[in-house]
Design a protein around this motif. Structure first.
Motif, short mmCIF file in Angstrom:
data_model
loop_
_atom_site.label_atom_id
_atom_site.label_comp_id
_atom_site.label_asym_id
_atom_site.label_seq_id
_atom_site.Cartn_x
_atom_site.Cartn_y
_atom_site.Cartn_z
N ILE A 265 -30.45 -41.64 27.40
CA ILE A 265 -29.90 -41.28 28.71
C ILE A 265 -30.11 -42.41 29.71
CG2 ILE A 265 -30.19 -39.73 30.67
CD1 ILE A 265 -30.69 -37.48 28.68
N LEU A 266 -31.30 -43.01 29.68
CA LEU A 266 -31.56 -44.13 30.58
C LEU A 266 -30.66 -45.32 30.24
CD1 LEU A 266 -35.47 -44.04 30.78
CD2 LEU A 266 -33.84 -43.34 32.53
N GLY A 267 -30.38 -45.50 28.95
CA GLY A 267 -29.47 -46.58 28.56
C GLY A 267 -28.07 -46.34 29.07
N VAL A 268 -27.59 -45.10 28.97
CA VAL A 268 -26.26 -44.77 29.48
C VAL A 268 -26.23 -44.95 31.00
CG1 VAL A 268 -24.59 -42.90 29.77
CG2 VAL A 268 -25.74 -43.21 27.58
N ALA A 269 -27.29 -44.54 31.68
CA ALA A 269 -27.35 -44.73 33.13
C ALA A 269 -27.31 -46.20 33.50
CB ALA A 269 -28.62 -44.08 33.68
N ARG A 270 -27.86 -47.04 32.63
CA ARG A 270 -27.87 -48.48 32.89
C ARG A 270 -26.46 -49.07 32.87
NH1 ARG A 270 -27.48 -53.00 34.02
NH2 ARG A 270 -28.79 -54.81 33.49
N ILE A 271 -25.58 -48.54 32.02
CA ILE A 271 -24.28 -49.18 31.83
C ILE A 271 -23.13 -48.39 32.43
CG2 ILE A 271 -25.10 -50.22 29.69
CD1 ILE A 271 -23.32 -48.14 28.21
N ALA A 272 -23.36 -47.14 32.84
CA ALA A 272 -22.24 -46.28 33.24
C ALA A 272 -21.44 -46.86 34.39
CB ALA A 272 -22.76 -44.89 33.60
N GLY A 273 -22.11 -47.51 35.33
CA GLY A 273 -21.41 -48.02 36.50
C GLY A 273 -21.24 -49.53 36.51
N GLU A 274 -21.52 -50.20 35.39
CA GLU A 274 -21.40 -51.65 35.34
C GLU A 274 -19.94 -52.08 35.51
OE1 GLU A 274 -23.31 -54.08 35.48
OE2 GLU A 274 -25.26 -53.13 35.22
N THR A 275 -19.74 -53.08 36.34
CA THR A 275 -18.38 -53.54 36.64
C THR A 275 -18.15 -54.99 36.24
OG1 THR A 275 -18.40 -52.05 38.55
CG2 THR A 275 -16.65 -53.68 38.47
N ALA A 276 -19.13 -55.87 36.48
CA ALA A 276 -18.93 -57.30 36.27
C ALA A 276 -18.47 -57.65 34.85
CB ALA A 276 -20.20 -58.05 36.64
N PRO A 277 -19.14 -57.15 33.78
CA PRO A 277 -18.66 -57.51 32.44
C PRO A 277 -17.26 -56.97 32.15
CG PRO A 277 -20.87 -56.57 32.35
CD PRO A 277 -20.34 -56.30 33.70
#
Length: 346
Positions: A265-277
């Protein structure tokens, strides 16, 4: 007949205690309102600060008069703890309120069933939708999960169970990777995979960058969770004749299931809102792309960024609606993950 002792609750608050605390709250509110009205201090933060100062002084003074200095210190620390809790919840509540307030006007019946292939961000709100962005985000998260969860958990198992000679360098690299900016991961996949090999945008390229960001979070959290499993369980499995891998697979991992899901869950939270990549690797398509290995694919972060860049009132409203959809989607994913891993108590 023998008398039966009635259980007592000396810690329970009495009506007099509740009345006194209520009077302290009301008095602090009245003082903060009068102080702000009579001075140059203005705004909600001023009201809140003066309220907590007044309440700390009232409660500490009363405790000092009735029970002495230790009780006064205890009352003062309790007020500080309450202040810390409020300061922690306040930003989250403000974000949720802002997203709801500005995102609700952008909702319409076709939002979840249409894409933007026949509309632009500056068109009227009832046209277009975020179907392509939702499917793209789910595709990216699913691909990243498939690649990062096994690697992250296996890394944690190597660090906690195998403890080989490479455990030190691997732990150092995992900790170093956790601080890598997301744009660096995107540029790495862009230069190492997209340009020389695939030469085209796809969901897979975006998922590879998200995997780089996700692995350290899962590995570090899983390691801490596995370290909490008592060694007695491992020794019991070995004593029953089980090999190390069977003990880990049948005893250690099931015992750490809830903690490992928290790591995911913490991993998903880390990437859910990533925009730059995603700006570099996915292409940000405006229609649903069912092929994750070829062609541009949309995503909610890309949709939000594109709408904000358009700048018109309709586009800004679309962006806030996309933020609201992303927030609800992440909440649903977390709820589903918790429901699937919850232990049923018979």
């Amino acid at each position: 007949m023998s008398a039966v002792a009635t259980p007592q609750k000396p810690w329970a608050k009495k009506p007099a205690d509740r009345i006194r605390e209520t009077s302290f709250l009301l008095g602090s509110l009245a003082f903060s309102y009068g102080f702000v009205a009579a001075t140059e201090m203005k705004g909600k933060l001023a009201y809140g600060f003066i309220f907590f100062v007044a309440y700390a002084v009232l409660s500490s003074t009363y405790s000092f008069i009735t029970r002495g200095a230790p009780a006064a210190k205890d009352a003062f620390v309790k007020t500080l703890v309450a202040l810390g809790a409020v300061l922690t919840v306040l930003p989250i509540s403000s974000i949720l309120f802002t997203v709801l307030q500005k995102g609700l006007p952008g909702l319409h019946f076709g939002l979840l069933s249409n894409d933007m292939s026949m509309a632009t961000s500056t068109d009227p709100i009832p046209t277009g939708g975020v179907l392509h962005a939702i499917t793209g985000t789910l595709t990216l998260v699913a691909l990243a999960l498939v690649m990062s969860v096994p690697l992250g958990i296996l890394t944690a198992l190597y660090l906690t169970e195998i403890k080989g000679k490479f455990a030190g360098p691997i732990r150092f690299l995992v900790q170093a990777m956790s601080g890598v900016p997301s744009i660096v991961a995107g540029l790495f996949i862009l230069s190492a995979v997209l340009y020389p090999i695939t030469k085209g945008f796809s969901a897979l390229m975006g998922a590879l960058a998200l995997t780089i960001l996700m692995i350290p979070t899962i590995a570090r959290t899983s390691e801490e969770v596995l370290l909490l499993i008592p060694n007695d369980l491992r020794e019991a499995g070995t004593a029953l004749g089980g090999t190390q891998w069977r003990t880990v697979a049948m005893i250690v991992l099931p015992a750490a299931r809830s903690g490992l899901m928290t790591a995911v869950i913490l991993g998903v939270a880390r990437i859910a809102g990533e925009t730059a990549p995603l700006l570099l690797l996915t292409g940000g398509g405006d229609k649903v792309n069912p092929n994750p290995f070829n062609g541009s694919v949309g995503s909610l972060p890309y949709y939000i960024w594109k709408a904000f860049n358009a700048g018109s009132p309709e586009a800004i409203t679309r962006a806030w609606a996309g933020l609201l959809v992303l927030m609800v989607l992440v909440l649903l994913l977390f709820t589903l993950a918790r429901a699937l891993t919850s232990r049923k108590v018979s």
